[in-house]
Design a protein around this motif. Sequence first.
Motif, mmCIF file in Angstrom:
data_model
loop_
_atom_site.group_PDB
_atom_site.id
_atom_site.type_symbol
_atom_site.label_atom_id
_atom_site.label_comp_id
_atom_site.label_asym_id
_atom_site.label_seq_id
_atom_site.Cartn_x
_atom_site.Cartn_y
_atom_site.Cartn_z
ATOM 1 N N GLN A 79 39.028 -9.101 -23.637
ATOM 2 C CA GLN A 79 38.202 -8.371 -24.031
ATOM 3 C C GLN A 79 37.746 -8.629 -25.418
ATOM 4 O O GLN A 79 37.084 -7.799 -26.230
ATOM 5 C CB GLN A 79 38.790 -6.765 -24.037
ATOM 6 C CG GLN A 79 38.742 -6.329 -22.574
ATOM 7 C CD GLN A 79 37.574 -5.663 -22.200
ATOM 8 O OE1 GLN A 79 36.760 -6.004 -22.388
ATOM 9 N NE2 GLN A 79 37.983 -4.451 -21.334
ATOM 10 N N GLY A 80 38.138 -9.721 -25.970
ATOM 11 C CA GLY A 80 37.761 -10.126 -27.450
ATOM 12 C C GLY A 80 38.807 -9.987 -28.368
ATOM 13 O O GLY A 80 40.046 -9.366 -28.207
ATOM 14 N N PHE A 105 41.771 -3.148 -24.726
ATOM 15 C CA PHE A 105 40.906 -3.368 -26.067
ATOM 16 C C PHE A 105 40.702 -1.787 -26.754
ATOM 17 O O PHE A 105 41.155 -0.753 -26.023
ATOM 18 C CB PHE A 105 39.598 -3.902 -25.960
ATOM 19 C CG PHE A 105 39.143 -4.406 -27.186
ATOM 20 C CD1 PHE A 105 39.693 -5.677 -27.706
ATOM 21 C CD2 PHE A 105 37.786 -3.860 -27.738
ATOM 22 C CE1 PHE A 105 39.029 -5.942 -29.093
ATOM 23 C CE2 PHE A 105 37.330 -4.636 -29.147
ATOM 24 C CZ PHE A 105 37.858 -5.535 -29.448
ATOM 25 N N TYR A 106 40.475 -1.699 -27.798
ATOM 26 C CA TYR A 106 39.999 -0.616 -28.540
ATOM 27 C C TYR A 106 38.848 0.357 -27.694
ATOM 28 O O TYR A 106 38.038 -0.292 -27.470
ATOM 29 C CB TYR A 106 39.669 -0.761 -30.128
ATOM 30 C CG TYR A 106 40.407 -1.537 -30.927
ATOM 31 C CD1 TYR A 106 41.814 -0.670 -31.081
ATOM 32 C CD2 TYR A 106 40.310 -2.861 -31.398
ATOM 33 C CE1 TYR A 106 42.688 -1.701 -31.933
ATOM 34 C CE2 TYR A 106 41.174 -3.458 -32.088
ATOM 35 C CZ TYR A 106 42.495 -2.877 -32.418
ATOM 36 O OH TYR A 106 43.287 -3.524 -33.349
ATOM 37 N N GLN A 107 39.246 1.688 -27.981
ATOM 38 C CA GLN A 107 38.035 2.389 -27.406
ATOM 39 C C GLN A 107 37.079 2.549 -28.393
ATOM 40 O O GLN A 107 37.174 2.150 -29.546
ATOM 41 C CB GLN A 107 38.733 3.842 -27.370
ATOM 42 C CG GLN A 107 39.577 4.235 -26.409
ATOM 43 C CD GLN A 107 40.342 5.693 -26.357
ATOM 44 O OE1 GLN A 107 39.703 6.479 -26.969
ATOM 45 N NE2 GLN A 107 41.358 5.891 -25.436
ATOM 46 N N PRO A 108 35.730 2.531 -27.865
ATOM 47 C CA PRO A 108 34.656 2.386 -28.600
ATOM 48 C C PRO A 108 34.773 3.269 -29.862
ATOM 49 O O PRO A 108 35.172 4.500 -29.813
ATOM 50 C CB PRO A 108 33.585 2.577 -27.829
ATOM 51 C CG PRO A 108 34.046 2.119 -26.343
ATOM 52 C CD PRO A 108 35.459 2.677 -26.441
ATOM 53 N N GLY A 109 34.025 2.766 -30.919
ATOM 54 C CA GLY A 109 33.642 3.666 -32.202
ATOM 55 C C GLY A 109 34.959 3.827 -33.171
ATOM 56 O O GLY A 109 34.804 4.416 -34.150
ATOM 57 N N GLN A 110 36.199 3.101 -32.793
ATOM 58 C CA GLN A 110 37.302 3.116 -33.952
ATOM 59 C C GLN A 110 37.969 1.904 -33.300
ATOM 60 O O GLN A 110 37.857 1.235 -32.556
ATOM 61 C CB GLN A 110 38.146 4.381 -33.503
ATOM 62 C CG GLN A 110 38.486 4.737 -32.122
ATOM 63 C CD GLN A 110 39.854 4.006 -31.676
ATOM 64 O OE1 GLN A 110 40.738 4.233 -32.118
ATOM 65 N NE2 GLN A 110 39.654 3.064 -30.420
ATOM 66 N N TYR A 132 42.501 1.397 -25.027
ATOM 67 C CA TYR A 132 42.632 1.832 -23.658
ATOM 68 C C TYR A 132 43.172 1.020 -22.867
ATOM 69 O O TYR A 132 43.175 -0.153 -22.990
ATOM 70 C CB TYR A 132 40.983 2.395 -23.154
ATOM 71 C CG TYR A 132 40.283 0.935 -23.222
ATOM 72 C CD1 TYR A 132 40.199 -0.241 -22.346
ATOM 73 C CD2 TYR A 132 39.099 1.030 -24.016
ATOM 74 C CE1 TYR A 132 39.376 -1.180 -22.509
ATOM 75 C CE2 TYR A 132 38.259 -0.165 -24.130
ATOM 76 C CZ TYR A 132 38.393 -1.159 -23.366
ATOM 77 O OH TYR A 132 37.477 -2.231 -23.332
ATOM 78 N N LYS A 133 43.511 1.351 -21.689
ATOM 79 C CA LYS A 133 44.072 0.540 -20.345
ATOM 80 C C LYS A 133 42.897 -0.326 -19.571
ATOM 81 O O LYS A 133 41.783 0.454 -19.698
ATOM 82 C CB LYS A 133 44.914 1.126 -19.477
ATOM 83 C CG LYS A 133 46.290 2.055 -20.006
ATOM 84 C CD LYS A 133 46.935 2.789 -18.927
ATOM 85 C CE LYS A 133 48.185 3.467 -19.432
ATOM 86 N NZ LYS A 133 48.790 4.317 -18.531
#
Length: 289
Positions: free
Chosen positions: A137-138, A225-230, A235-236
């Motif tokens: 996921q980068g 990866f990180y949840q969008p916006g922060q 998240y799983k």
Amino acid sequence: MNSISTYLVSIILLFNLVIYETIESSYTPVVMYHGMGDTAYGSISSVKTFLENKLTGIYVTSIQMGSNAEEDFFSSYLMNLNKQVETACSIIKADSNLKNGYNAIGFSQGGQILRAIAQRCPEPPMKNLISLGGQHQGVYGLPKCLGTVKICNYVREMLNFGAYVSYIQDNLVQAEYWHDPLQEQLYRNRSIFLADINNEKQPRNESYKTNLIKLKNLESSWFQFYQPGQAKIVYKLQDSPLYKEDWIGLKQLDQTKRLKLLGTIGDHLQFHVHGKWFNDEIVEPYLST
């Protein structure tokens, strides 16, 4: 030597040849792809040696970009990933030892490259894909760069300057899987590699999913990866659109028990090739049959 002796010697030689060929062909060949700051026959050579010693007769090869170790090393920083995938596909297709299929082991960013090969180059078939520490996921940061201080600092400066500037995207490997959760739309629009192989762009490339679900197994790190916006809450995989909408086939692989998300104690790629974990979790289930 009389005719009977000659006949017996011929039978023995033929018998030994049959045994040798049976041993030689009993294991599926293995293709390896190294990570950032390594080379095809650098630190991952210990894995090649271990497999060759444990699985008698197995064919193990490692993808090298360029004609020597120096070119291969710099390719892990400064060679367009789409070009690397294209070149690796040609190398694999040209290797007659791989014509009936192969298993693949990717180390760190080598895992992303091999997954792209599975999605874009279905022939010869990749059977099992083992991604050790792949950042599917980068990344949002560049920890533990393994190259020289000078080149690591250069890469960090370029990413900080602008990972999504077209020149940097086209030429800096780590920018091509740089995923900025604070700028999700910019990432999707400008990422020339990761957003593409994760099928985040429109229209979706259906062949990516079709090809990936042909794998017998995908063993990987966890696609989190990180949840969008922060950049704090992670998240799983199962909570991501990538999985829920099954953009590349992970959900289907998971539902058919072919997606194996493994973990191990230790830092990034910190495992002992001769240790119990590597043998029990990687070699025996995926490479020994």
